[in-house]
Scaffold this motif. Structure first.
Motif, mmCIF file in Angstrom:
data_model
loop_
_atom_site.group_PDB
_atom_site.id
_atom_site.type_symbol
_atom_site.label_atom_id
_atom_site.label_comp_id
_atom_site.label_asym_id
_atom_site.label_seq_id
_atom_site.Cartn_x
_atom_site.Cartn_y
_atom_site.Cartn_z
ATOM 1 N N UNK A 33 6.008 15.057 -2.972
ATOM 2 C CA UNK A 33 5.613 15.704 -4.228
ATOM 3 C C UNK A 33 5.398 17.184 -3.958
ATOM 4 N N UNK A 34 5.637 17.868 -5.105
ATOM 5 C CA UNK A 34 5.609 19.406 -5.124
ATOM 6 C C UNK A 34 4.177 19.997 -4.876
ATOM 7 N N UNK A 35 3.061 19.279 -4.925
ATOM 8 C CA UNK A 35 1.689 19.480 -4.800
ATOM 9 C C UNK A 35 1.118 18.469 -4.071
ATOM 10 N N UNK A 36 0.519 18.728 -2.943
ATOM 11 C CA UNK A 36 -0.141 17.851 -1.981
ATOM 12 C C UNK A 36 -1.490 17.890 -2.112
ATOM 13 N N UNK A 37 -2.143 16.737 -2.723
ATOM 14 C CA UNK A 37 -3.662 16.710 -2.818
ATOM 15 C C UNK A 37 -4.092 15.318 -1.877
ATOM 16 N N UNK A 38 -3.318 15.051 -1.064
ATOM 17 C CA UNK A 38 -3.731 14.215 -0.019
ATOM 18 C C UNK A 38 -2.647 12.969 0.125
ATOM 19 N N UNK A 39 -1.908 13.208 -0.901
ATOM 20 C CA UNK A 39 -0.427 12.162 -0.589
ATOM 21 C C UNK A 39 0.644 13.115 -0.319
ATOM 22 N N UNK A 40 1.293 12.712 0.965
ATOM 23 C CA UNK A 40 2.186 13.403 1.395
ATOM 24 C C UNK A 40 3.837 12.911 0.803
ATOM 25 N N UNK A 41 3.616 11.633 0.398
ATOM 26 C CA UNK A 41 5.242 11.167 -0.092
ATOM 27 C C UNK A 41 5.034 9.960 -1.086
ATOM 28 N N UNK A 42 6.099 9.417 -1.496
ATOM 29 C CA UNK A 42 6.104 8.431 -2.347
ATOM 30 C C UNK A 42 7.311 7.723 -2.057
ATOM 31 N N UNK A 43 7.404 6.401 -1.926
ATOM 32 C CA UNK A 43 8.553 5.557 -1.615
ATOM 33 C C UNK A 43 8.791 4.690 -2.765
ATOM 34 N N UNK A 44 9.917 4.728 -3.241
ATOM 35 C CA UNK A 44 10.511 3.986 -4.303
ATOM 36 C C UNK A 44 11.402 2.846 -3.576
ATOM 37 N N UNK A 45 11.134 1.751 -4.179
ATOM 38 C CA UNK A 45 11.667 0.546 -3.471
ATOM 39 C C UNK A 45 12.898 0.096 -4.363
ATOM 40 N N UNK A 46 14.074 -0.052 -3.874
ATOM 41 C CA UNK A 46 15.371 -0.482 -4.433
ATOM 42 C C UNK A 46 15.783 -1.637 -3.784
ATOM 43 N N UNK A 47 16.228 -2.666 -4.225
ATOM 44 C CA UNK A 47 16.761 -3.949 -3.594
ATOM 45 C C UNK A 47 17.752 -3.831 -2.603
ATOM 46 N N UNK A 48 18.266 -4.906 -2.156
ATOM 47 C CA UNK A 48 19.283 -4.559 -1.062
ATOM 48 C C UNK A 48 20.712 -4.470 -1.768
ATOM 49 N N UNK A 49 20.855 -4.697 -3.158
ATOM 50 C CA UNK A 49 21.908 -4.438 -3.830
ATOM 51 C C UNK A 49 21.843 -3.126 -4.444
ATOM 52 N N UNK A 50 20.798 -2.267 -4.389
ATOM 53 C CA UNK A 50 20.682 -0.874 -4.921
ATOM 54 C C UNK A 50 20.220 -0.861 -6.114
ATOM 55 N N UNK A 51 19.444 -1.875 -6.533
ATOM 56 C CA UNK A 51 18.977 -1.938 -7.917
ATOM 57 C C UNK A 51 17.548 -1.582 -7.643
ATOM 58 N N UNK A 52 17.058 -0.591 -8.649
ATOM 59 C CA UNK A 52 15.439 -0.464 -8.909
ATOM 60 C C UNK A 52 14.906 -1.549 -8.884
ATOM 61 N N UNK A 53 13.635 -1.554 -8.456
ATOM 62 C CA UNK A 53 12.523 -2.734 -8.560
ATOM 63 C C UNK A 53 11.318 -2.172 -9.630
ATOM 64 N N UNK A 54 11.380 -0.774 -9.789
ATOM 65 C CA UNK A 54 10.295 -0.224 -10.336
ATOM 66 C C UNK A 54 9.045 -0.246 -9.644
ATOM 67 N N UNK A 55 9.145 -0.498 -8.448
ATOM 68 C CA UNK A 55 7.975 -0.467 -7.536
ATOM 69 C C UNK A 55 7.841 0.703 -6.394
ATOM 70 N N UNK A 56 6.787 1.482 -6.553
ATOM 71 C CA UNK A 56 6.522 2.528 -5.588
ATOM 72 C C UNK A 56 5.261 2.285 -4.807
ATOM 73 N N UNK A 57 5.261 3.146 -3.581
ATOM 74 C CA UNK A 57 3.791 3.143 -2.896
ATOM 75 C C UNK A 57 3.876 4.375 -2.508
#
Length: 153
Positions: A33-57
């Motif tokens: 993220x451009x501004x860090x308020x206690x979160x250093x990153x975000x991971x977006x999950x794509x499936x094994x075929x490279x398609x987005x799942x719409x899920x992030x953590x």
């Protein structure tokens, strides 16, 4: 002559990000993220075929040079972080990077257990144990936990 110096804290931060990113599947995307308020990153999950799942953590990285594992395995943060994390709707993976051994330990924030971890008025302390150590099976465990959290098929 006085010159700016890169601090060990900044070096550790970069080492922890590089190590963590190297453990993720190539299909997943790590963003800072451009501004860090206690979160250093975000991971977006794509499936094994490279398609987005719409899920992030979300990811909070905490690195240490501490040589003693009993001390390094205790991560203390201010109560403000606890309150902030409890407001967030996305799962948060707390990542402990131990520079001495170049090891990564991970726990979901929601696994915070008042009976095992310590929570006080001013801070909380997450304990990392051997089952939190990133090994060959850890990615599959995290993927399984994400499927449970997000009901991913």
């Amino acid at each position: 002559m006085k010159l700016p110096k890169r601090s060990r804290t900044h070096q550790l931060e970069e080492l922890s990000i590089d190590k963590f990113k190297s453990l993720l599947p190539i299909e997943w995307v790590y963003r800072t993220p451009t501004h860090d308020y206690g979160i250093d990153g975000e991971v977006e999950i794509f499936d094994s075929d490279g398609y987005t799942t719409g899920k992030k953590f979300l990811v909070q990285l905490k690195a240490t040079d501490e040589k003693r594992i009993d001390k390094a395995s205790k991560l203390r943060m201010g109560i403000e972080k606890l309150n902030y994390y409890q407001q967030l709707e996305q799962p948060i993976l707390i990542v402990r990077y131990m520079a001495e051994s170049d090891d990564i330990y991970v726990r979901w924030f929601h696994s915070l257990n008042p009976n095992k971890d310590k929570i006080s008025e001013k801070s909380f302390c997450m304990l990392f144990q051997s089952q939190h150590h990133w090994n060959d099976e850890k990615l599959e465990i995290i993927s399984h936990e994400l499927r449970s959290l997000f009901f991913i098929q």
